[in-house]
Design a protein around this motif. Structure first.
Motif, PDB file in Angstrom:
ATOM      1  N   LEU A 124      -4.662  10.490   2.653  1.00  0.00           N
ATOM      2  CA  LEU A 124      -5.997  10.215   3.204  1.00  0.00           C
ATOM      3  C   LEU A 124      -6.100  10.702   4.651  1.00  0.00           C
ATOM      4  CD1 LEU A 124      -6.557   6.591   1.827  1.00  0.00           C
ATOM      5  CD2 LEU A 124      -7.563   8.706   0.965  1.00  0.00           C
ATOM      6  N   ILE A 125      -5.042  10.490   5.424  1.00  0.00           N
ATOM      7  CA  ILE A 125      -5.027  10.922   6.830  1.00  0.00           C
ATOM      8  C   ILE A 125      -5.193  12.428   6.921  1.00  0.00           C
ATOM      9  CG2 ILE A 125      -3.525  11.177   8.856  1.00  0.00           C
ATOM     10  CD1 ILE A 125      -2.349   8.413   8.153  1.00  0.00           C
ATOM     11  N   VAL A 126      -4.412  13.160   6.114  1.00  0.00           N
ATOM     12  CA  VAL A 126      -4.438  14.624   6.166  1.00  0.00           C
ATOM     13  C   VAL A 126      -5.764  15.176   5.670  1.00  0.00           C
ATOM     14  CG1 VAL A 126      -3.400  16.706   5.209  1.00  0.00           C
ATOM     15  CG2 VAL A 126      -1.943  14.869   6.032  1.00  0.00           C
ATOM     16  N   GLN A 127      -6.239  14.667   4.534  1.00  0.00           N
ATOM     17  CA  GLN A 127      -7.493  15.169   3.968  1.00  0.00           C
ATOM     18  C   GLN A 127      -8.654  14.992   4.948  1.00  0.00           C
ATOM     19  OE1 GLN A 127      -7.765  16.926   1.396  1.00  0.00           O
ATOM     20  NE2 GLN A 127      -6.477  16.277  -0.299  1.00  0.00           N
ATOM     21  N   TYR A 128      -8.655  13.855   5.642  1.00  0.00           N
ATOM     22  CA  TYR A 128      -9.716  13.590   6.601  1.00  0.00           C
ATOM     23  C   TYR A 128      -9.609  14.530   7.805  1.00  0.00           C
ATOM     24  CZ  TYR A 128     -13.022  10.767   9.319  1.00  0.00           C
ATOM     25  OH  TYR A 128     -14.109  10.332  10.041  1.00  0.00           O
ATOM     26  N   GLY A 129      -8.365  14.835   8.203  1.00  0.00           N
ATOM     27  CA  GLY A 129      -8.163  15.675   9.383  1.00  0.00           C
ATOM     28  C   GLY A 129      -8.518  17.127   9.174  1.00  0.00           C
TER      29      GLY A 129
ATOM     30  N   ARG B  99       0.848  -1.197   0.000  1.00  0.00           N
ATOM     31  CA  ARG B  99       0.000   0.000   0.000  1.00  0.00           C
ATOM     32  C   ARG B  99       0.881   1.245   0.000  1.00  0.00           C
ATOM     33  NH1 ARG B  99      -5.298  -1.206   1.159  1.00  0.00           N
ATOM     34  NH2 ARG B  99      -5.698  -3.287   1.999  1.00  0.00           N
ATOM     35  N   CYS B 100       0.553   2.187  -0.861  1.00  0.00           N
ATOM     36  CA  CYS B 100       1.355   3.401  -1.001  1.00  0.00           C
ATOM     37  C   CYS B 100       1.277   4.240   0.281  1.00  0.00           C
ATOM     38  CB  CYS B 100       0.861   4.221  -2.194  1.00  0.00           C
ATOM     39  SG  CYS B 100       1.727   5.768  -2.415  1.00  0.00           S
ATOM     40  N   VAL B 101       2.409   4.428   0.938  1.00  0.00           N
ATOM     41  CA  VAL B 101       2.456   5.179   2.192  1.00  0.00           C
ATOM     42  C   VAL B 101       2.094   6.645   1.961  1.00  0.00           C
ATOM     43  CG1 VAL B 101       3.970   5.978   4.050  1.00  0.00           C
ATOM     44  CG2 VAL B 101       4.080   3.610   3.284  1.00  0.00           C
ATOM     45  N   ALA B 102       2.570   7.208   0.845  1.00  0.00           N
ATOM     46  CA  ALA B 102       2.248   8.607   0.541  1.00  0.00           C
ATOM     47  C   ALA B 102       0.753   8.793   0.364  1.00  0.00           C
ATOM     48  CB  ALA B 102       2.993   9.064  -0.713  1.00  0.00           C
ATOM     49  N   HIS B 103       0.089   7.812  -0.237  1.00  0.00           N
ATOM     50  CA  HIS B 103      -1.366   7.911  -0.423  1.00  0.00           C
ATOM     51  C   HIS B 103      -2.101   7.801   0.907  1.00  0.00           C
ATOM     52  CE1 HIS B 103      -5.435   6.361  -1.703  1.00  0.00           C
ATOM     53  NE2 HIS B 103      -5.312   7.449  -2.431  1.00  0.00           N
TER      54      HIS B 103
ATOM     55  N   SER C 158      -8.743  18.448  17.790  1.00  0.00           N
ATOM     56  CA  SER C 158      -9.856  17.922  16.992  1.00  0.00           C
ATOM     57  C   SER C 158      -9.367  17.404  15.641  1.00  0.00           C
ATOM     58  CB  SER C 158     -10.905  19.014  16.784  1.00  0.00           C
ATOM     59  OG  SER C 158     -11.938  18.555  15.936  1.00  0.00           O
ATOM     60  N   MET C 159      -8.490  18.186  14.983  1.00  0.00           N
ATOM     61  CA  MET C 159      -7.958  17.780  13.681  1.00  0.00           C
ATOM     62  C   MET C 159      -7.176  16.481  13.791  1.00  0.00           C
ATOM     63  SD  MET C 159      -6.606  21.006  11.410  1.00  0.00           S
ATOM     64  CE  MET C 159      -6.318  22.253  12.654  1.00  0.00           C
ATOM     65  N   THR C 160      -6.287  16.422  14.766  1.00  0.00           N
ATOM     66  CA  THR C 160      -5.418  15.254  14.885  1.00  0.00           C
ATOM     67  C   THR C 160      -6.158  14.022  15.387  1.00  0.00           C
ATOM     68  OG1 THR C 160      -4.683  16.051  17.064  1.00  0.00           O
ATOM     69  CG2 THR C 160      -3.331  16.619  15.170  1.00  0.00           C
ATOM     70  N   SER C 161      -7.241  14.218  16.112  1.00  0.00           N
ATOM     71  CA  SER C 161      -8.058  13.070  16.534  1.00  0.00           C
ATOM     72  C   SER C 161      -8.670  12.387  15.322  1.00  0.00           C
ATOM     73  CB  SER C 161      -9.156  13.523  17.495  1.00  0.00           C
ATOM     74  OG  SER C 161      -8.609  13.982  18.706  1.00  0.00           O
ATOM     75  N   LYS C 162      -9.126  13.204  14.363  1.00  0.00           N
ATOM     76  CA  LYS C 162      -9.670  12.647  13.121  1.00  0.00           C
ATOM     77  C   LYS C 162      -8.579  11.943  12.321  1.00  0.00           C
ATOM     78  CE  LYS C 162     -13.689  15.593  12.172  1.00  0.00           C
ATOM     79  NZ  LYS C 162     -13.954  15.941  13.552  1.00  0.00           N
ATOM     80  N   MET C 163      -7.391  12.552  12.306  1.00  0.00           N
ATOM     81  CA  MET C 163      -6.272  11.941  11.584  1.00  0.00           C
ATOM     82  C   MET C 163      -5.894  10.594  12.186  1.00  0.00           C
ATOM     83  SD  MET C 163      -3.692  15.117  10.835  1.00  0.00           S
ATOM     84  CE  MET C 163      -4.130  16.442   9.708  1.00  0.00           C
TER      85      MET C 163
END
Length: 377
Positions: A125-130, A117-121, A279-284
Motif C-alpha cells: 500500500l505504501i509503495v502503490q500510493y507513492g 496486519r500483514c507487513v508485506a501488504h 515527492s514520492m517518498t512524502s506520499k509514502m
C-alpha cells in the motif's frame, strides 16, 4: 495425510498461527485460503494449507464463519495469531473469531494479540500510493514491453536491436501484474537496461509506434528518467518485502527492523535533493504513518519478537522505539514491559508447560555444566 495431521493438531502442541486471504475469480466466485504455521517438536517451522474453499461473500462474518468451520474440522483450538491484509472485512472476521476463542478460553491474553496486519501488504500500500504520480510513465513502459513480448518475431527483432546497440545484458523482458508492485519493479529494472533498444525499435517498426500511440503512448526520454527514479525508490522496498515474505523460516523477529528501515529510508530521501523522489517518498510516509505512525496501535508481538531475538533484545528495541516515537518512547517501553510480564505470568500458570520444563531441567543442567567446562578450557 489429513487424519495424521488432525491427530497431530489434537495433541497438546504449540500454538498455531494462521494466514488467510480471499479473492474473486473471473467466474465471480469468492474463494478463501487458510494456511497454518507452527513450530514442531524439533523446533522446525511447519506450514500447511488446510483449506481452499468457496465462500458466500467477502463479508467479515462470512470469512470468520468459514475459518471457524475449518478449524473445527481440523481439531485446531490453540490459535495464537491470524495474519490478514488490511481490508475492513478482515477486521470484522477477526473480532468474530476473537469472541469465539475467548468463549472457549482458547486464546492468549483474551485474544489481544490475535489480529496481525500483514507487513508485506502494508508495504504494498505504501509503495502503490507513492508511485501513483509516475503511473503514466510506468504504463508506457508496460505497453512497450507487452508489444515486444506479444510475438516471437517481434522479440527476435528486438534482440537484434539489443546486439546492435551493444547492450551488455542477458535479462529477459518480463511483464508485470499491475497490482503487484514488486513484479512492476522487476519489469522496470529489466526494461530500463534496454532503453536504447526500444528507441531503435520504434524507428524500425511503424506498427510499434501506432499501437503504443493508440494506448498510453511511446516511452519518452522523460519517462525513462522517471522510471529510473521509481526503480531507485522501489529497490529497497523489494528487498524488505522479501525479508518478511519468507514461509520456510520465522520472520516475526524482523518486522520491527522493517519499520525502522523504512523510517530511515524516508529520512534519507528527504534530503536527497531530487524533488521527484522527495515527492514520492512524502506520499509514502503519509501512508506509512496511517499504519505505523502510532506506536501504541502496533501489535505488541512486533515488539516482543525483538526481545526474544538474542541479537537484539531490549537494547535494540529501546533504540528503535526512541528512533520512531521519540516523544512517547518511555510510555511505549513501559507498555511493552507490562505486556511482556503479563504474557510471562500467563504462560507460567500453565501447569503442563512447567512439568515439561522440569522434565528437561536435568539435561539443561548438564548442558550448562559442559558449557562451563568448555569455557574454562
Amino acid at each position: 495425510m489429513k487424519s495424521v495431521m488432525k491427530n497431530y493438531f489434537e495433541k497438546d502442541i504449540s500454538r498455531v498461527c494462521l494466514t488467510t486471504d480471499t479473492w474473486t475469480s473471473l467466474q465471480r466466485i469468492s474463494y478463501m485460503v487458510l494456511t497454518a504455521h507452527w513450530v514442531d517438536d524439533e523446533w522446525r517451522l511447519q506450514k500447511r494449507i488446510i483449506n481452499f474453499c468457496p465462500i458466500s461473500a467477502h463479508r467479515g462474518e462470512s470469512i470468520g464463519q468459514a475459518i471457524e468451520k475449518c478449524l473445527r474440522d481440523w481439531g485446531i483450538e490453540r490459535v495464537f495469531t491470524i495474519t490478514v491484509d488490511n481490508a475492513s472485512a478482515n477486521s470484522v472476521a477477526i473480532e468474530y473469531l476473537r469472541k469465539k476463542f475467548n468463549h472457549r478460553n482458547a486464546s492468549v491474553a483474551n485474544g489481544k494479540f490475535i489480529h496481525m496486519r500483514c507487513v508485506a501488504h502494508i508495504l504494498n500500500l505504501i509503495v502503490q500510493y507513492g508511485i501513483k504520480d509516475a503511473s503514466v510513465s510506468v504504463d508506457r513502459v508496460r505497453g512497450a514491453v507487452r508489444y515486444i513480448r506479444a510475438s516471437p518475431s517481434r522479440l527476435t527483432k528486438f534482440n537484434q536491436r539489443v546486439k546492435e546497440e551493444m547492450i551488455d545484458s542477458k535479462a529477459q523482458l518480463c511483464l508485470d501484474v499491475p497490482t503487484r508492485w514488486n513484479s512492476t519493479y522487476m519489469m522496470l529494472k529489466v526494461a530500463e537496461k534496454y532503453e536504447r533498444a526500444f528507441e531503435s525499435y520504434v524507428r524500425d517498426d511503424h506498427n510499434f509506434f501506432l499501437d503504443l500511440t493508440a494506448g498510453d503512448g511511446v516511452p519518452t526520454f522523460d519517462d525513462w528518467e522517471i522510471v529510473r527514479r521509481v526503480i531507485k525508490v522501489l529497490e529497497p522496498f523489494y528487498h524488505l518485502t522479501l525479508k518478511v515474505s519468507g514461509s520456510l523460516h520465522v520472520t516475526s523477529h524482523s518486522l520491527f527492523e522493517v519499520l525502522t528501515d523504512v523510517h530511515c529510508l524516508f529520512d534519507g530521501w528527504q534530503d536527497c535533493g531530487d524533488l521527484e523522489i522527495i515527492s514520492m517518498t512524502s506520499k509514502m510516509r503519509e501512508k506509512y504513518n496511517k499504519y505505523w505512525g502510532e506506536g501504541n496501535k502496533i501489535n505488541m508481538l512486533v515488539y516482543l519478537a525483538v526481545i526474544f531475538d538474542p541479537r537484539c533484545k531490549m537494547s535494540f528495541l529501546d533504540f528503535g522505539v526512541n528512533l520512531l516515537f521519540p516523544n512517547v518512547a518511555n510510555d511505549i517501553i513501559k507498555m511493552i514491559d507490562k505486556e511482556l510480564h503479563c504474557l510471562f505470568n500467563e504462560y507460567s500458570s500453565n501447569a503442563g508447560r512447567i512439568e515439561l520444563f522440569e522434565g528437561r531441567s536435568s539435561s539443561l543442567t548438564n548442558l550448562c555444566a559442559s558449557m562451563e567446562i568448555d569455557r574454562s578450557k
